[in-house]
Design a protein around this motif. Structure first.
Motif, PDB file in Angstrom:
ATOM      1  N   LYS A 103      35.996  28.620  31.897  1.00 42.00           N
ATOM      2  CA  LYS A 103      36.748  29.327  32.932  1.00 42.00           C
ATOM      3  C   LYS A 103      37.837  28.434  33.537  1.00 42.00           C
ATOM      4  O   LYS A 103      38.964  28.878  33.761  1.00 42.00           O
ATOM      5  N   GLN A 106      40.662  28.101  31.058  1.00 39.92           N
ATOM      6  CA  GLN A 106      41.447  29.333  30.992  1.00 39.92           C
ATOM      7  C   GLN A 106      42.339  29.461  32.226  1.00 39.92           C
ATOM      8  O   GLN A 106      43.500  29.880  32.116  1.00 39.92           O
ATOM      9  N   GLN A 107      41.839  29.103  33.385  1.00 41.37           N
ATOM     10  CA  GLN A 107      42.632  29.150  34.597  1.00 41.37           C
ATOM     11  C   GLN A 107      43.770  28.141  34.540  1.00 41.37           C
ATOM     12  O   GLN A 107      44.874  28.405  35.017  1.00 41.37           O
ATOM     13  N   GLN A 109      45.306  27.124  31.849  1.00 40.30           N
ATOM     14  CA  GLN A 109      46.309  27.633  30.908  1.00 40.30           C
ATOM     15  C   GLN A 109      47.141  28.753  31.507  1.00 40.30           C
ATOM     16  O   GLN A 109      48.343  28.809  31.326  1.00 40.30           O
ATOM     17  N   SER A 110      46.493  29.638  32.249  1.00 41.05           N
ATOM     18  CA  SER A 110      47.222  30.779  32.802  1.00 41.05           C
ATOM     19  C   SER A 110      47.925  30.434  34.107  1.00 41.05           C
ATOM     20  O   SER A 110      48.845  31.128  34.518  1.00 41.05           O
ATOM     21  N   GLY A 111      47.468  29.407  34.780  1.00 43.78           N
ATOM     22  CA  GLY A 111      48.020  29.064  36.099  1.00 43.78           C
ATOM     23  C   GLY A 111      48.985  27.968  36.005  1.00 43.78           C
ATOM     24  O   GLY A 111      50.091  27.800  36.240  1.00 43.78           O
TER      25      GLY A 111
END
Length: 111
Positions: A103, A106-107, A109-111
Motif C-alpha cells: 500500500k 502504491q501510494q 507511485q500515485s502520489g
C-alpha cells in the motif's frame, strides 16, 4: 496487519469458548476451572483484538496463543488447534506487513 490479526483472534475466541464443554465432559475438568480458563482466554482474545491499535494488543494476542497451545496438556486436540491458530497469528503478521508495504509503495507511485 491489524485486521488480519483481529480476525484470527475473533475466530480463536470462538474455538476457546467451545473448548469449555470439551474440557468438562471429555477431560473431566471441574466446570469452574474449565469456565475460568477457556472463557478467560476467549475474553482475553476479544480484549486483545480491541487493543490492536497499541502494542499491548499484540502482546496479549501472543499470550492467548501460548495459552491455547498450553490447553493441549489438558485436551490433546488443543495442541493441533492452538498451533494452527499460532500459525495463523504469525501469518497475519507476515502478510499484514507485506500488504502495508504494498500500500505504501502504491501510494508513493500515485502520489
Amino acid at each position: 496487519m491489524r485486521s488480519l490479526a483481529s480476525i484470527v483472534l475473533g475466530f480463536e475466541s470462538l474455538v476457546l469458548a467451545l473448548a469449555t464443554p470439551v474440557m468438562i465432559s471429555v477431560a473431566d475438568i471441574r466446570p469452574a476451572v474449565a469456565l475460568s480458563v477457556c472463557l478467560g482466554l476467549a475474553v482475553l482474545a476479544i480484549v486483545a483484538a480491541g487493543l490492536l491499535r497499541n502494542q499491548v494488543g499484540y502482546i496479549l494476542g501472543s499470550v492467548v496463543q501460548v495459552g491455547a497451545v498450553g490447553l493441549g496438556f489438558v485436551v490433546p486436540v488443543m495442541f493441533v488447534l492452538g498451533l494452527a491458530f499460532a500459525a495463523f497469528w504469525v501469518a497475519a503478521f507476515v502478510l499484514g506487513r507485506r500488504i502495508e508495504e504494498a500500500k505504501k509503495a502504491q501510494q508513493a507511485q500515485s502520489g
